[in-house]
Structures are given as C-alpha cells and as structure tokens.
Design a protein around this motif. Structure first.
Motif, PDB file in Angstrom:
ATOM      1  N   HIS A 165       1.241  -0.865   0.020  1.00  0.00           N
ATOM      2  CA  HIS A 165      -0.029  -0.083   0.531  1.00  0.00           C
ATOM      3  C   HIS A 165       0.873   1.028  -0.053  1.00  0.00           C
ATOM      4  O   HIS A 165       1.771   1.084   0.506  1.00  0.00           O
ATOM      5  CB  HIS A 165      -0.948   0.510   0.971  1.00  0.00           C
ATOM      6  N   ALA A 196      -6.725   2.475   6.065  1.00  0.00           N
ATOM      7  CA  ALA A 196      -6.513   1.304   5.380  1.00  0.00           C
ATOM      8  C   ALA A 196      -6.247  -0.246   6.640  1.00  0.00           C
ATOM      9  O   ALA A 196      -6.735  -0.805   6.304  1.00  0.00           O
ATOM     10  CB  ALA A 196      -5.701   1.815   4.742  1.00  0.00           C
ATOM     11  N   GLU A 239      -9.551  -1.351   7.959  1.00  0.00           N
ATOM     12  CA  GLU A 239     -10.366  -2.187   6.840  1.00  0.00           C
ATOM     13  C   GLU A 239      -9.169  -3.736   6.993  1.00  0.00           C
ATOM     14  O   GLU A 239      -9.987  -4.651   7.025  1.00  0.00           O
ATOM     15  CB  GLU A 239     -10.033  -1.843   5.271  1.00  0.00           C
TER      16      GLU A 239
END
Length: 193
Positions: A161, A171, A174
């Motif tokens: 990422h 993120a 998640e």
C-alpha cells in the motif's frame, strides 16, 4: 521514520481512532545523546497512551510505544526487547532490525509502515514482512518531507500500500476487519473514536 517523520506521525495519529485494537511501535531515528520528547509531542495527536518502550514490556492494543534513544529494539513473543547498539550510529539500521523481528514474531499478522526519511532503513525489514505474509505500507513520496526511505521501499517492490499518512489508519482498520487479524469473539473495530 527518520527525517521529517514527526509530521508524518502526527498526521497518522490524528487520523487514527483510539480504539482500533492495534498497538503501534515507533522506531524513528533518534539522536543517541539526547532525551527524546517524541512521546510528549505525539501524545497531543492521539487519545491513546504514548509511552517510551521498556525492556520486556508486553505490547498491548490501543497504545503507542516509542523506542528510547540509543537503543535497538526487537519483539519476541509479543514483548519488546531493548538492547544497547553494538554498531556505530551511522551503520545502524534499527528499523530493518525491528521489522525483521516483527516478521519472525507475528508472521502474517505483521504490518510494517515506512514513513518520511532519508536513505534505505526499513526496506529490508519490509522484505521480511512480505516474506512472512504480512502487509507493508509506505508513505506516498509526494507527501513525505524526505522521500528516500519511501522511494527505496517502493523501488524494491515491497510496498503493498502506498498512501499519505492520514489515509493509513482507514486502510489498517479495513485490514483488521479480516478474520486473520481478529481474535474470535472480539468486536470489529469501528472508525468512531
């Protein structure tokens, strides 16, 4: 993080909920001859407790641990291990060392994050995390005060990422919703803090 890391840390923690269920271990390059004010400065950006790491301290969720000056740090069985560096300051790679131990200790649950800094410290640590099946986040070089460390990790192909620091907590949340990162019976964290 290294040079320019303070701004990145502050942006990250301002965007991170205090009840994420994650622990954060910071390994910035610090001047070995001076006490660090990083814990006090970062405490202003988060409701999580920000503490200087102690030897053998068990890592707990919803806390931030900062490496002390003139120490190397690793993690073993979920506890931080501190030692006095053996190499001269310019030859040390404390981020690589910590991330390698994190990969060994946490395997596919390991998450490594590289923020602003010069040179290449962290790149080989991310390789170890990827090899263990973990996740590697790297600060978008366009948002970094110094892009050497992020560019090195991205150029080596170890970034899963690439995000601005203030986008990383979402993120991470998640990721924690995935079964691998959750202990059975624990609630899924929410972004409401």
């Amino acid at each position: 993080a290294s040079a320019g890391g303070l701004e990145a840390f502050e942006a990250f923690f301002r965007a991170c909920p205090a009840n994420s269920g994650m622990a954060f271990v910071l390994v910035p390059h610090l001047d070995p001859g001076h006490e660090s004010l990083l814990t006090e400065i970062l405490q202003r950006s988060t409701a999580m407790p920000v503490v200087q790491a102690l030897d053998q301290i068990a890592v707990e969720p919803n806390r931030v641990y900062v490496i002390p000056p003139n120490r190397e740090m690793s993690i073993l069985n979920g506890a931080l291990q501190l030692s006095v560096p053996e190499q001269a300051r310019g030859q040390r790679m404390p981020i690589d060392g910590f991330l390698r131990s994190l990969a060994d200790d946490q395997g596919e649950k390991a998450i490594g994050i590289i923020l602003s800094g010069t040179a290449t410290d962290g790149t080989l640590g991310l390789r170890a995390i990827l090899g263990a099946g973990g996740v590697c986040m790297v600060q978008d070089p366009a948002t970094a005060k110094y892009d050497g460390m992020p560019q090195s990790a991205i150029g080596a192909g170890y970034a899963t990422h690439v995000l601005a620091p203030d986008k990383m907590p979402a993120a991470l949340l998640e990721l924690t919703r995935q079964p691998l990162f959750r202990t059975p019976g624990t609630p899924i964290p929410t972004e409401k803090a």
